[in-house]
Design an enzyme around this catalytic site. Structure first.
Site, PDB file in Angstrom:
ATOM      1  N   HIS A  97       0.786  -1.236   0.000  1.00 12.89           N
ATOM      2  CA  HIS A  97       0.000   0.000   0.000  1.00 12.89           C
ATOM      3  C   HIS A  97       0.816   1.283   0.000  1.00 12.89           C
ATOM      4  CE1 HIS A  97       0.915  -0.116   4.302  1.00 12.89           C
ATOM      5  NE2 HIS A  97       0.670   1.178   4.296  1.00 12.89           N
TER       6      HIS A  97
HETATM    7  C1  UD1 Z   1      -1.875   5.588   5.723  1.00 15.79           C
HETATM    8  C2  UD1 Z   1      -0.570   6.036   6.366  1.00 15.79           C
HETATM    9  C3  UD1 Z   1       0.437   4.914   6.358  1.00 15.79           C
HETATM   10  C4  UD1 Z   1      -0.140   3.660   6.961  1.00 15.79           C
HETATM   11  C5  UD1 Z   1      -1.422   3.323   6.247  1.00 15.79           C
HETATM   12  C6  UD1 Z   1      -2.084   2.085   6.786  1.00 15.79           C
HETATM   13  C7  UD1 Z   1      -0.039   8.432   6.095  1.00 15.79           C
HETATM   14  C8  UD1 Z   1       0.854   9.391   5.412  1.00 15.79           C
HETATM   15  N1  UD1 Z   1       0.026   7.168   5.649  1.00 15.79           N
HETATM   16  O1  UD1 Z   1      -1.601   5.315   4.365  1.00 15.79           O
HETATM   17  O2  UD1 Z   1       1.568   5.299   7.116  1.00 15.79           O
HETATM   18  O3  UD1 Z   1       0.788   2.606   6.822  1.00 15.79           O
HETATM   19  O4  UD1 Z   1      -2.329   4.428   6.382  1.00 15.79           O
HETATM   20  O5  UD1 Z   1      -3.100   1.656   5.925  1.00 15.79           O
HETATM   21  O6  UD1 Z   1      -0.762   8.804   6.995  1.00 15.79           O
HETATM   22  N2  UD1 Z   1      -8.819   5.048   1.098  1.00 15.79           N
HETATM   23  C9  UD1 Z   1     -10.064   4.472   0.984  1.00 15.79           C
HETATM   24  N3  UD1 Z   1     -10.742   4.171   2.134  1.00 15.79           N
HETATM   25  C10 UD1 Z   1     -10.233   4.412   3.372  1.00 15.79           C
HETATM   26  C11 UD1 Z   1      -8.966   5.006   3.477  1.00 15.79           C
HETATM   27  C12 UD1 Z   1      -8.267   5.308   2.331  1.00 15.79           C
HETATM   28  O7  UD1 Z   1     -10.548   4.232  -0.114  1.00 15.79           O
HETATM   29  O8  UD1 Z   1     -10.891   4.095   4.370  1.00 15.79           O
HETATM   30  C13 UD1 Z   1      -8.054   5.344  -0.145  1.00 15.79           C
HETATM   31  C14 UD1 Z   1      -8.296   6.752  -0.659  1.00 15.79           C
HETATM   32  O9  UD1 Z   1      -8.234   6.705  -2.042  1.00 15.79           O
HETATM   33  C15 UD1 Z   1      -7.084   7.493  -0.133  1.00 15.79           C
HETATM   34  C16 UD1 Z   1      -6.008   6.436  -0.200  1.00 15.79           C
HETATM   35  O10 UD1 Z   1      -6.676   5.222   0.142  1.00 15.79           O
HETATM   36  O11 UD1 Z   1      -6.771   8.627  -0.873  1.00 15.79           O
HETATM   37  C17 UD1 Z   1      -4.854   6.675   0.737  1.00 15.79           C
HETATM   38  O12 UD1 Z   1      -5.335   6.814   2.071  1.00 15.79           O
HETATM   39  P1  UD1 Z   1      -4.463   7.627   3.153  1.00 15.79           P
HETATM   40  O13 UD1 Z   1      -5.143   7.576   4.461  1.00 15.79           O
HETATM   41  O14 UD1 Z   1      -4.102   8.956   2.608  1.00 15.79           O
HETATM   42  O15 UD1 Z   1      -3.112   6.815   3.213  1.00 15.79           O
HETATM   43  P2  UD1 Z   1      -2.795   5.256   3.321  1.00 15.79           P
HETATM   44  O16 UD1 Z   1      -2.205   4.815   2.025  1.00 15.79           O
HETATM   45  O17 UD1 Z   1      -3.935   4.458   3.855  1.00 15.79           O
END
Ligand code: UD1
Length: 357
Positions: A202
Protein backbone atom coordinates in the site's frame (compact mmCIF):
# COMPACT_ATOMS: atom_id res chain seq x y z
CA UNK A 1 -5.40 11.84 34.11
CA UNK A 2 -7.57 13.23 31.35
CA UNK A 3 -6.11 12.02 28.09
CA UNK A 4 -7.03 12.86 24.52
CA UNK A 5 -6.00 10.05 22.17
CA UNK A 6 -5.91 10.62 18.41
CA UNK A 7 -6.22 7.70 16.01
CA UNK A 8 -7.23 7.64 12.37
CA UNK A 9 -5.60 4.87 10.37
CA UNK A 10 -5.81 1.10 10.53
CA UNK A 11 -2.49 0.39 12.29
CA UNK A 12 -3.37 2.90 15.00
CA UNK A 13 -6.55 1.05 15.93
CA UNK A 14 -4.46 -2.10 16.38
CA UNK A 15 -1.92 -0.29 18.58
CA UNK A 16 -4.54 1.57 20.60
CA UNK A 17 -6.56 -1.51 21.58
CA UNK A 18 -4.41 -2.68 24.53
CA UNK A 19 -3.51 0.85 25.65
CA UNK A 20 -7.15 2.03 25.76
CA UNK A 21 -7.97 -0.99 27.87
CA UNK A 22 -5.13 -0.38 30.38
CA UNK A 23 -5.62 3.39 30.48
CA UNK A 24 -9.36 3.31 31.12
CA UNK A 25 -8.98 1.15 34.23
CA UNK A 26 -8.02 4.26 36.19
CA UNK A 27 -8.16 7.29 33.88
CA UNK A 28 -10.41 9.27 31.59
CA UNK A 29 -9.78 8.99 27.86
CA UNK A 30 -11.40 10.96 25.08
CA UNK A 31 -10.87 8.95 21.90
CA UNK A 32 -10.74 11.02 18.73
CA UNK A 33 -10.97 9.36 15.30
CA UNK A 34 -9.75 11.72 12.61
CA UNK A 35 -11.59 9.81 9.87
CA UNK A 36 -8.39 9.31 7.82
CA UNK A 37 -9.56 5.72 7.29
CA UNK A 38 -13.33 5.54 6.92
CA UNK A 39 -14.30 2.41 4.96
CA UNK A 40 -15.85 -0.06 7.42
CA UNK A 41 -13.22 -2.66 6.44
CA UNK A 42 -10.43 -0.17 7.24
CA UNK A 43 -11.90 1.16 10.46
CA UNK A 44 -15.07 -0.08 12.17
CA UNK A 45 -14.18 -3.74 11.87
CA UNK A 46 -11.12 -3.15 14.09
CA UNK A 47 -13.12 -1.33 16.77
CA UNK A 48 -15.62 -4.19 16.87
CA UNK A 49 -13.10 -7.02 16.81
CA UNK A 50 -10.57 -5.52 19.23
CA UNK A 51 -13.15 -4.19 21.68
CA UNK A 52 -12.01 -0.59 21.26
CA UNK A 53 -14.56 1.84 22.69
CA UNK A 54 -16.44 3.79 20.02
CA UNK A 55 -14.70 7.09 19.28
CA UNK A 56 -16.03 9.97 21.39
CA UNK A 57 -15.41 12.31 18.47
CA UNK A 58 -15.15 11.56 14.73
CA UNK A 59 -13.60 14.41 12.79
CA UNK A 60 -14.58 12.79 9.47
CA UNK A 61 -11.74 14.38 7.49
CA UNK A 62 -11.52 11.57 4.89
CA UNK A 63 -8.93 11.39 2.12
CA UNK A 64 -7.03 14.18 0.40
CA UNK A 65 -3.55 15.48 -0.29
CA UNK A 66 -1.21 15.30 2.70
CA UNK A 67 -1.45 19.03 3.33
CA UNK A 68 -5.22 19.25 2.97
CA UNK A 69 -5.86 16.15 5.05
CA UNK A 70 -3.44 17.10 7.83
CA UNK A 71 -4.66 20.71 7.80
CA UNK A 72 -8.30 19.72 8.27
CA UNK A 73 -7.34 17.51 11.21
CA UNK A 74 -5.19 20.22 12.75
CA UNK A 75 -7.92 22.86 12.67
CA UNK A 76 -10.49 20.53 14.20
CA UNK A 77 -8.13 19.27 16.91
CA UNK A 78 -7.09 22.78 17.82
CA UNK A 79 -10.70 23.64 18.57
CA UNK A 80 -11.30 20.43 20.48
CA UNK A 81 -8.20 20.76 22.69
CA UNK A 82 -9.09 24.32 23.49
CA UNK A 83 -12.39 23.10 24.93
CA UNK A 84 -11.17 19.89 26.56
CA UNK A 85 -7.91 21.13 28.13
CA UNK A 86 -6.57 17.58 28.72
CA UNK A 87 -3.48 16.68 30.78
CA UNK A 88 -2.01 14.84 27.85
CA UNK A 89 -2.22 14.06 24.12
CA UNK A 90 -1.51 10.45 23.16
CA UNK A 91 -0.55 9.61 19.56
CA UNK A 92 0.60 6.45 17.78
CA UNK A 93 2.96 5.68 14.94
CA UNK A 94 3.66 7.83 11.92
CA UNK A 95 0.55 8.73 9.95
CA UNK A 96 -0.86 12.13 9.10
CA UNK A 97 -3.25 11.68 12.04
CA UNK A 98 -0.22 11.27 14.35
CA UNK A 99 1.33 14.47 13.06
CA UNK A 100 -1.89 16.48 13.37
CA UNK A 101 -2.51 15.26 16.93
CA UNK A 102 1.01 16.06 18.11
CA UNK A 103 1.18 19.44 16.40
CA UNK A 104 -2.23 20.62 17.63
CA UNK A 105 -1.25 19.71 21.20
CA UNK A 106 2.30 21.11 21.08
CA UNK A 107 0.98 24.48 19.84
CA UNK A 108 -1.38 24.65 22.82
CA UNK A 109 1.26 23.49 25.30
CA UNK A 110 -0.52 20.21 25.97
CA UNK A 111 2.15 17.55 26.69
CA UNK A 112 2.50 14.94 23.94
CA UNK A 113 3.20 11.24 24.46
CA UNK A 114 4.24 9.29 21.36
CA UNK A 115 3.85 5.53 21.20
CA UNK A 116 6.22 3.87 18.73
CA UNK A 117 8.75 6.68 18.95
CA UNK A 118 12.28 6.64 17.54
CA UNK A 119 11.68 4.58 14.42
CA UNK A 120 13.63 5.69 11.36
CA UNK A 121 13.92 4.44 7.80
CA UNK A 122 16.32 7.32 6.98
CA UNK A 123 14.31 7.84 3.79
CA UNK A 124 12.84 11.34 3.88
CA UNK A 125 10.91 10.72 0.67
CA UNK A 126 8.48 8.64 2.74
CA UNK A 127 5.68 10.80 4.20
CA UNK A 128 5.79 8.59 7.31
CA UNK A 129 9.48 9.39 7.93
CA UNK A 130 8.75 13.11 7.92
CA UNK A 131 5.88 12.51 10.35
CA UNK A 132 8.05 10.40 12.67
CA UNK A 133 10.85 12.92 12.93
CA UNK A 134 8.51 15.87 13.52
CA UNK A 135 6.37 14.07 16.07
CA UNK A 136 9.36 12.80 18.05
CA UNK A 137 10.78 16.29 18.26
CA UNK A 138 7.46 17.66 19.53
CA UNK A 139 6.92 14.93 22.11
CA UNK A 140 7.48 15.15 25.86
CA UNK A 141 7.27 11.43 26.53
CA UNK A 142 8.59 9.01 23.95
CA UNK A 143 7.72 5.31 24.18
CA UNK A 144 10.24 3.31 22.16
CA UNK A 145 9.72 -0.32 21.21
CA UNK A 146 13.40 -1.21 20.80
CA UNK A 147 16.96 -0.28 21.75
CA UNK A 148 17.53 0.79 18.16
CA UNK A 149 14.73 3.36 18.48
CA UNK A 150 16.36 4.80 21.61
CA UNK A 151 19.68 5.05 19.75
CA UNK A 152 18.02 6.80 16.81
CA UNK A 153 16.56 9.43 19.13
CA UNK A 154 19.88 9.91 20.94
CA UNK A 155 21.57 10.50 17.57
CA UNK A 156 19.13 13.40 17.04
CA UNK A 157 19.73 14.76 20.54
CA UNK A 158 16.43 13.49 21.98
CA UNK A 159 17.16 11.86 25.34
CA UNK A 160 14.67 13.36 27.81
CA UNK A 161 11.42 11.54 28.48
CA UNK A 162 12.55 8.52 26.46
CA UNK A 163 11.43 5.06 27.66
CA UNK A 164 11.91 1.60 26.22
CA UNK A 165 8.62 -0.22 26.77
CA UNK A 166 8.50 -2.91 24.07
CA UNK A 167 5.96 -3.04 21.28
CA UNK A 168 2.23 -2.58 21.86
CA UNK A 169 1.47 -4.60 18.72
CA UNK A 170 2.79 -7.64 20.58
CA UNK A 171 0.25 -6.93 23.35
CA UNK A 172 -2.50 -6.89 20.72
CA UNK A 173 -1.24 -10.10 19.14
CA UNK A 174 -1.18 -11.88 22.51
CA UNK A 175 -4.62 -10.57 23.54
CA UNK A 176 -6.58 -11.07 20.36
CA UNK A 177 -4.96 -13.50 18.00
CA UNK A 178 -3.30 -16.37 19.84
CA UNK A 179 -6.54 -18.11 20.76
CA UNK A 180 -8.02 -17.89 17.24
CA UNK A 181 -8.18 -21.14 15.26
CA UNK A 182 -6.69 -20.27 11.84
CA UNK A 183 -8.17 -23.26 9.96
CA UNK A 184 -11.59 -21.77 9.05
CA UNK A 185 -9.86 -18.66 7.66
CA UNK A 186 -7.42 -20.72 5.59
CA UNK A 187 -10.28 -22.90 4.33
CA UNK A 188 -12.26 -19.83 3.36
CA UNK A 189 -9.41 -18.66 1.15
CA UNK A 190 -8.69 -22.12 -0.24
CA UNK A 191 -5.13 -22.40 1.11
CA UNK A 192 -3.24 -24.84 3.30
CA UNK A 193 -0.95 -24.30 6.27
CA UNK A 194 2.51 -23.33 4.97
CA UNK A 195 1.38 -23.57 1.35
CA UNK A 196 0.93 -19.93 0.35
CA UNK A 197 2.31 -16.41 0.65
CA UNK A 198 0.39 -13.61 2.35
CA UNK A 199 0.87 -10.23 0.64
CA UNK A 200 0.01 -6.59 1.32
CA UNK A 201 1.11 -3.55 -0.73
CA UNK A 202 0.00 0.00 0.00
CA UNK A 203 2.95 2.41 0.22
CA UNK A 204 2.65 5.42 -2.04
CA UNK A 205 6.07 4.73 -3.60
CA UNK A 206 4.83 1.42 -4.98
CA UNK A 207 1.10 1.67 -5.32
CA UNK A 208 1.11 5.07 -7.06
CA UNK A 209 3.55 3.89 -9.77
CA UNK A 210 2.18 1.93 -12.71
CA UNK A 211 5.59 0.46 -13.48
CA UNK A 212 6.26 -0.73 -9.94
CA UNK A 213 2.77 -2.04 -9.36
CA UNK A 214 2.95 -3.93 -12.63
CA UNK A 215 6.27 -5.54 -11.52
CA UNK A 216 4.58 -6.64 -8.31
CA UNK A 217 1.63 -8.19 -10.18
CA UNK A 218 3.93 -10.01 -12.63
CA UNK A 219 6.15 -11.27 -9.79
CA UNK A 220 3.21 -12.50 -7.69
CA UNK A 221 1.87 -14.35 -10.75
CA UNK A 222 5.15 -16.25 -11.09
CA UNK A 223 5.65 -17.43 -7.50
CA UNK A 224 5.91 -21.08 -6.54
CA UNK A 225 2.88 -20.93 -4.23
CA UNK A 226 -0.44 -19.05 -4.33
CA UNK A 227 -0.42 -15.48 -3.04
CA UNK A 228 -3.28 -14.32 -0.82
CA UNK A 229 -3.20 -10.58 -1.45
CA UNK A 230 -5.19 -8.36 0.91
CA UNK A 231 -5.69 -5.32 -1.33
CA UNK A 232 -5.72 -1.85 0.29
CA UNK A 233 -8.31 0.52 -1.28
CA UNK A 234 -5.56 2.81 -2.55
CA UNK A 235 -3.84 -0.10 -4.29
CA UNK A 236 -7.11 -1.43 -5.70
CA UNK A 237 -7.93 1.99 -7.09
CA UNK A 238 -4.51 2.24 -8.76
CA UNK A 239 -4.58 -1.33 -10.08
CA UNK A 240 -7.83 -0.42 -11.81
CA UNK A 241 -6.53 2.96 -13.00
CA UNK A 242 -3.38 1.41 -14.48
CA UNK A 243 -5.33 -1.39 -16.19
CA UNK A 244 -3.74 -4.09 -13.99
CA UNK A 245 -6.77 -5.32 -12.08
CA UNK A 246 -7.79 -7.82 -14.81
CA UNK A 247 -4.29 -9.36 -14.63
CA UNK A 248 -4.71 -9.77 -10.87
CA UNK A 249 -8.11 -11.36 -11.12
CA UNK A 250 -7.18 -13.66 -14.00
CA UNK A 251 -3.89 -14.83 -12.45
CA UNK A 252 -4.23 -18.44 -11.33
CA UNK A 253 -1.78 -17.89 -8.48
CA UNK A 254 -3.16 -14.64 -6.96
CA UNK A 255 -6.07 -14.77 -4.53
CA UNK A 256 -7.04 -11.09 -4.27
CA UNK A 257 -9.20 -10.25 -1.26
CA UNK A 258 -10.67 -7.06 0.18
CA UNK A 259 -8.95 -5.64 3.29
CA UNK A 260 -9.11 -8.25 6.05
CA UNK A 261 -9.93 -7.91 9.71
CA UNK A 262 -7.25 -8.19 12.38
CA UNK A 263 -7.95 -11.79 13.35
CA UNK A 264 -8.27 -12.91 9.72
CA UNK A 265 -4.97 -11.24 8.86
CA UNK A 266 -3.14 -12.77 11.78
CA UNK A 267 -4.60 -16.22 11.08
CA UNK A 268 -3.41 -15.98 7.48
CA UNK A 269 -0.05 -14.69 8.65
CA UNK A 270 0.46 -17.61 11.04
CA UNK A 271 -0.29 -20.10 8.28
CA UNK A 272 1.82 -18.47 5.57
CA UNK A 273 5.05 -19.81 4.11
CA UNK A 274 6.24 -16.18 4.07
CA UNK A 275 4.89 -12.62 4.15
CA UNK A 276 5.44 -10.25 1.20
CA UNK A 277 4.74 -6.70 2.33
CA UNK A 278 5.61 -3.04 2.33
CA UNK A 279 3.80 -2.51 5.64
CA UNK A 280 5.88 -1.50 8.66
CA UNK A 281 3.77 -3.18 11.31
CA UNK A 282 3.39 -6.46 9.50
CA UNK A 283 7.17 -6.99 9.30
CA UNK A 284 7.12 -7.14 13.09
CA UNK A 285 3.97 -9.23 13.30
CA UNK A 286 5.62 -11.82 11.04
CA UNK A 287 8.54 -11.89 13.47
CA UNK A 288 6.18 -12.28 16.45
CA UNK A 289 4.71 -15.45 14.92
CA UNK A 290 7.91 -16.80 13.36
CA UNK A 291 7.07 -16.33 9.68
CA UNK A 292 9.84 -15.05 7.37
CA UNK A 293 9.20 -11.73 5.67
CA UNK A 294 10.21 -10.22 2.34
CA UNK A 295 9.87 -6.44 2.50
CA UNK A 296 9.09 -4.81 -0.83
CA UNK A 297 11.05 -1.64 -0.05
CA UNK A 298 14.63 -0.49 -0.06
CA UNK A 299 14.63 0.54 3.61
CA UNK A 300 12.98 -0.49 6.85
CA UNK A 301 12.49 0.91 10.33
CA UNK A 302 12.58 -2.61 11.78
CA UNK A 303 16.25 -3.24 11.20
CA UNK A 304 16.48 -5.91 13.93
CA UNK A 305 14.29 -8.26 11.89
CA UNK A 306 16.84 -8.01 9.07
CA UNK A 307 19.85 -8.47 11.34
CA UNK A 308 18.29 -11.59 12.86
CA UNK A 309 17.63 -13.09 9.42
CA UNK A 310 13.81 -13.02 9.57
CA UNK A 311 13.34 -10.26 7.05
CA UNK A 312 14.97 -9.22 3.78
CA UNK A 313 14.52 -6.16 1.61
CA UNK A 314 13.96 -6.32 -2.10
CA UNK A 315 13.79 -3.67 -4.78
CA UNK A 316 10.51 -3.53 -6.68
CA UNK A 317 11.56 -5.52 -9.70
CA UNK A 318 9.82 -8.63 -11.02
CA UNK A 319 12.86 -10.95 -10.98
CA UNK A 320 14.17 -9.57 -7.68
CA UNK A 321 10.85 -10.21 -5.92
CA UNK A 322 10.63 -13.76 -7.31
CA UNK A 323 14.23 -14.46 -6.24
CA UNK A 324 13.74 -13.01 -2.74
CA UNK A 325 10.51 -14.97 -2.16
CA UNK A 326 12.12 -18.14 -3.42
CA UNK A 327 15.04 -17.95 -1.04
CA UNK A 328 13.45 -17.27 2.36
CA UNK A 329 14.87 -19.35 5.20
CA UNK A 330 13.86 -19.97 8.80
CA UNK A 331 16.54 -18.75 11.22
CA UNK A 332 17.19 -20.85 14.36
CA UNK A 333 16.49 -18.20 16.98
CA UNK A 334 13.88 -15.50 17.59
CA UNK A 335 14.86 -13.51 20.68
CA UNK A 336 12.30 -11.36 22.56
CA UNK A 337 13.45 -8.02 21.17
CA UNK A 338 9.98 -6.46 21.26
CA UNK A 339 9.25 -6.92 24.96
CA UNK A 340 6.98 -9.34 26.75
CA UNK A 341 3.53 -8.35 25.43
CA UNK A 342 2.80 -6.11 28.42
CA UNK A 343 3.86 -2.77 27.00
CA UNK A 344 0.49 -1.09 27.55
CA UNK A 345 0.74 -1.58 31.32
CA UNK A 346 4.27 -0.10 31.36
CA UNK A 347 3.10 2.88 29.31
CA UNK A 348 0.24 3.66 31.70
CA UNK A 349 2.53 3.27 34.74
CA UNK A 350 5.06 5.71 33.27
CA UNK A 351 2.33 8.22 32.42
CA UNK A 352 0.94 7.96 35.96
CA UNK A 353 4.35 8.72 37.41
CA UNK A 354 4.74 11.74 35.16
CA UNK A 355 1.23 13.19 35.47
CA UNK A 356 -0.28 12.16 38.80
CA UNK A 357 2.65 12.69 41.18
C1 UD1 B 1 -1.87 5.59 5.72
C2 UD1 B 1 -0.57 6.04 6.37
C3 UD1 B 1 0.44 4.91 6.36
C4 UD1 B 1 -0.14 3.66 6.96
C5 UD1 B 1 -1.42 3.32 6.25
C6 UD1 B 1 -2.08 2.09 6.79
C7 UD1 B 1 -0.04 8.43 6.09
C8 UD1 B 1 0.85 9.39 5.41
N1 UD1 B 1 0.03 7.17 5.65
O1 UD1 B 1 -1.60 5.31 4.36
O2 UD1 B 1 1.57 5.30 7.12
O3 UD1 B 1 0.79 2.61 6.82
O4 UD1 B 1 -2.33 4.43 6.38
O5 UD1 B 1 -3.10 1.66 5.93
O6 UD1 B 1 -0.76 8.80 7.00
N2 UD1 B 1 -8.82 5.05 1.10
C9 UD1 B 1 -10.06 4.47 0.98
N3 UD1 B 1 -10.74 4.17 2.13
C10 UD1 B 1 -10.23 4.41 3.37
C11 UD1 B 1 -8.97 5.01 3.48
C12 UD1 B 1 -8.27 5.31 2.33
O7 UD1 B 1 -10.55 4.23 -0.11
O8 UD1 B 1 -10.89 4.10 4.37
C13 UD1 B 1 -8.05 5.34 -0.15
C14 UD1 B 1 -8.30 6.75 -0.66
O9 UD1 B 1 -8.23 6.70 -2.04
C15 UD1 B 1 -7.08 7.49 -0.13
C16 UD1 B 1 -6.01 6.44 -0.20
O10 UD1 B 1 -6.68 5.22 0.14
O11 UD1 B 1 -6.77 8.63 -0.87
C17 UD1 B 1 -4.85 6.68 0.74
O12 UD1 B 1 -5.34 6.81 2.07
P1 UD1 B 1 -4.46 7.63 3.15
O13 UD1 B 1 -5.14 7.58 4.46
O14 UD1 B 1 -4.10 8.96 2.61
O15 UD1 B 1 -3.11 6.82 3.21
P2 UD1 B 1 -2.79 5.26 3.32
O16 UD1 B 1 -2.20 4.82 2.03
O17 UD1 B 1 -3.93 4.46 3.85
Amino acid sequence: MRVVTVVGARPQFIKAAPVCRALRLRHEELLVHTGQHYDPSMSRVFFDELGIPAPDVDLGVGSGSHGAQTGRMLAALDELLDIEQPDLMLVYGDTNSTLAGALAAAKLHVPVAHIEAGLRSFDRSMPEEVNRVLVDHMSDILFCPTVCAIDNLAAEGVTRGVHQVGDVMLDTMRMFSESVDPRPVLDRHGVEQGGYYLATVHRAATSDSSERLSSVVRAFSRLDRPVVWSVHPRTRHNLERFGLWDDVVSSSSIVAVDPLSYTETSALLRGAHALLTDSGGMQKEAYFVGVPCVTLRDSTEWIETIELGWNRLTVIDEDAIVAAAGSVTLPDSRPEIYGDGRSAESIVAILEQAFTA
